[in-house]
Design a protein around this motif. Sequence first.
Motif: not given
Length: 346
Positions: A176-179, A199-202
Amino acid sequence: MLELIALAITVHELGELAEELYEGVEKYGKDIGKAKEEVRKVIQSIQDEIAQKIEEKEEVAILLALEAADPQGQNTRKAAGRGATDATINAAIEQKIPFRDAITQVCAAADRMPVLSLRKKKGVSIKDLPRAKREIIEELLSMSVEQLTDVELEEFFVIRLKQLAVNLLFEFVDECLSWASPLKCEVNFGPPPSFDDHPVEEATKLQRLGKINPFYPSPFQYRKGSIAADLMISEYRHQRPDKGNIFAIVEIKFPGDRIEAAQFVAYNQMLRRAAIVKTERAAIRFQNKPVNSGGRLSLFRYPEDIAVHGKKEPDTPSEHEKKEEPKQQKSEKSSGRSRHSRKRGI
């Protein structure tokens, strides 16, 4: 998203296996509706709670101010009750943290989930289930059938589902808080000595690999020495939640979950590595001194450590100890290694 949360808690995790393993399936349809309502009631208030505070500023200064105003109760301020016998654990209990109100709301919502009230059928164990259904439980609990044979499955199952509900709620708020929520659940580091970052996707969205439980198998789940923080509070919410961005690690324990010093020793080891990373990144140092802390380490026991604002505090330490001690002793005799020692790979 609310539908996905309810489905994750009900159909995918429980519905497939409840018919053979648990009683009370008949009232499941009604409980799903109640579970969704629980989620609906709590999610907006949690989002508002976090957004209201982080939208004002996003620097460490505001986290320090929230930490200083931490509404701890007497069991937290003086480290009394469950697990409070070890110096490392006591320090984690007493550690002040930001967002105790939000963490309290999420844990309370998870604890109230009606779908978690099922009871195991007598004489039925995980070995009796078809392989496909055993695999669902294995992925849900991130343990193999061999590891699960000496676990008190019903108790562990309910604890893990409460933890899953907590993770889903925090993850939903993050989306909801745009990650860009400062509260990140199930952040994995491992193994030592480098404690590789999750690891992160964005830029700020943690990668999830699980099919049934989105948080398992975690990236480093089965590598010895890896650790998975129930909750990480980032210093800078628009930056990657890695070792150089830790304000605090919060370990959450529901009643019946074990509290072990070895887990907190491992966290401290990782935080020492995080301090080195922070020192390497620091552009300006006072008197050229290195950063001496990779972040705070906190233990949040629900309900003992909930936020207190002049309200009645939860059970006294003696009452909790009476409830938990017999189960913990029985579990120690049955396995010799703790459930969380296995989960964390410690």
